[in-house]
Design a protein around this motif. Sequence first.
Motif, short mmCIF file in Angstrom:
data_model
loop_
_atom_site.label_atom_id
_atom_site.label_comp_id
_atom_site.label_asym_id
_atom_site.label_seq_id
_atom_site.Cartn_x
_atom_site.Cartn_y
_atom_site.Cartn_z
N LEU A 51 8.65 25.74 -11.46
CA LEU A 51 9.73 25.78 -10.51
C LEU A 51 9.14 27.05 -9.60
O LEU A 51 9.50 26.84 -8.47
CB LEU A 51 11.08 26.23 -10.97
N ARG A 52 8.81 28.20 -10.12
CA ARG A 52 8.41 29.38 -9.46
C ARG A 52 7.08 29.22 -8.69
O ARG A 52 6.95 29.89 -7.73
CB ARG A 52 8.52 30.58 -10.46
N GLY A 53 6.12 28.39 -9.10
CA GLY A 53 4.90 28.15 -8.51
C GLY A 53 3.80 29.21 -9.12
O GLY A 53 2.80 29.34 -8.50
N LYS A 54 4.14 29.66 -10.39
CA LYS A 54 3.30 30.72 -11.03
C LYS A 54 1.95 30.10 -11.50
O LYS A 54 0.84 30.92 -11.57
CB LYS A 54 3.76 31.48 -12.22
N TYR A 55 1.71 29.04 -11.45
CA TYR A 55 0.67 28.16 -11.99
C TYR A 55 -0.45 27.79 -10.70
O TYR A 55 -1.61 27.53 -10.95
CB TYR A 55 0.77 26.81 -12.86
N LYS A 56 0.05 28.02 -9.66
CA LYS A 56 -0.66 27.93 -8.35
C LYS A 56 -1.39 29.20 -7.91
O LYS A 56 -0.93 30.30 -7.94
CB LYS A 56 0.34 27.41 -7.07
N PRO A 57 -2.59 28.78 -7.45
CA PRO A 57 -3.35 29.98 -7.03
C PRO A 57 -2.76 30.66 -5.54
O PRO A 57 -3.33 31.78 -5.13
CB PRO A 57 -4.73 29.47 -6.54
N THR A 58 -1.76 29.87 -4.95
CA THR A 58 -1.25 30.40 -3.87
C THR A 58 0.06 30.93 -3.84
O THR A 58 0.91 30.92 -3.16
CB THR A 58 -1.26 29.37 -2.63
N PHE A 59 0.35 31.44 -5.23
CA PHE A 59 1.64 32.05 -5.52
C PHE A 59 1.98 33.16 -4.81
O PHE A 59 1.45 33.94 -4.47
CB PHE A 59 1.67 32.39 -6.86
N THR A 60 3.39 33.14 -4.16
CA THR A 60 4.02 34.32 -3.34
C THR A 60 5.34 34.59 -4.07
O THR A 60 6.09 33.67 -4.10
CB THR A 60 4.08 33.78 -1.88
N PRO A 61 5.45 35.66 -4.54
CA PRO A 61 6.64 36.14 -5.13
C PRO A 61 7.91 35.92 -4.45
O PRO A 61 8.92 35.63 -5.15
CB PRO A 61 6.35 37.72 -5.61
N LYS A 95 4.25 12.96 -10.18
CA LYS A 95 3.10 12.64 -11.18
C LYS A 95 3.43 13.17 -12.75
O LYS A 95 4.16 14.40 -12.58
CB LYS A 95 1.82 13.32 -10.89
N ALA A 96 3.14 12.28 -13.85
CA ALA A 96 3.59 13.03 -14.94
C ALA A 96 2.69 13.83 -15.47
O ALA A 96 1.32 13.74 -15.44
CB ALA A 96 3.57 11.58 -16.05
N ILE A 97 3.13 14.86 -16.07
CA ILE A 97 2.03 15.93 -16.72
C ILE A 97 2.62 16.34 -18.26
O ILE A 97 3.66 15.99 -18.68
CB ILE A 97 1.96 17.25 -15.91
N ASP A 98 1.36 16.76 -18.91
CA ASP A 98 1.36 17.17 -20.05
C ASP A 98 1.98 18.63 -20.09
O ASP A 98 1.11 19.59 -19.84
CB ASP A 98 0.37 16.80 -20.96
N ILE A 99 3.23 19.22 -20.44
CA ILE A 99 3.58 20.30 -20.57
C ILE A 99 3.01 21.16 -21.71
O ILE A 99 2.76 22.47 -21.54
CB ILE A 99 5.27 20.48 -20.64
N ASN A 100 2.33 20.62 -22.45
CA ASN A 100 1.84 21.36 -23.84
C ASN A 100 0.37 22.04 -23.38
O ASN A 100 -0.25 22.79 -23.83
CB ASN A 100 1.38 20.45 -25.06
N GLN A 101 -0.32 21.62 -22.13
CA GLN A 101 -1.49 21.97 -21.58
C GLN A 101 -1.26 23.25 -21.06
O GLN A 101 -2.23 24.28 -20.76
CB GLN A 101 -2.07 21.02 -20.75
N TYR A 102 0.04 23.62 -20.48
CA TYR A 102 0.40 24.78 -19.70
C TYR A 102 0.64 26.17 -20.83
O TYR A 102 0.76 25.72 -21.91
CB TYR A 102 1.46 24.54 -18.83
N LYS A 103 0.12 27.37 -20.37
CA LYS A 103 0.50 28.30 -21.27
C LYS A 103 1.80 28.98 -20.92
O LYS A 103 2.27 29.20 -19.94
CB LYS A 103 -0.47 29.42 -20.93
#
Length: 153
Positions: A41-51, A145-153
């Motif tokens: 939700l926050r976008g922390k997995y994206k390289p363009t994350f802006t706080p 798109k369906a994602i596997d949540i287990n692949q994220y840390k």
Amino acid sequence: MDTLSYKTISVNRETAQKEWVVVDATDQIVGRLCSKVAKLLRGKYKPTFTPHVDCGDNVIIINAEKIKFSGKKETDKLYTRYTGYPGGQRFNTPAELRTRKNGVDKIVRHAVKGMLPKGPLGRSLLSNLYVFEGAEHDKAAQKPKAIDINQYK
């Protein structure tokens, strides 16, 4: 050295690329699932994350009634709410909340809300979360798109 190629990109509301993702909560631990959902939700997995900007994805959680608590939290954990009247403090366990209407939704939202920033940004981020108790959802028009949540840390 060409320093112009190293400019920091700051995303704003118009340039943020938000996606719709579906997360299956079957047999997931509540806290671990919700921490990953909060990062999405926050976008922390994206390289363009802006706080200070809502640059995260819209998250749809399906099969929410199949989430689990570790240990004895299902019966021992207490959720507190206050009616606004003197002596109006009420307590519920997750097992009691599951029997109520939208109880599982309240469990998941409470966990995710605590992991988001406090203030206007956190409240707007929480509105990007959609929780469904069954396997069906009504957001098919957004083509998530369906994602596997287990692949994220």
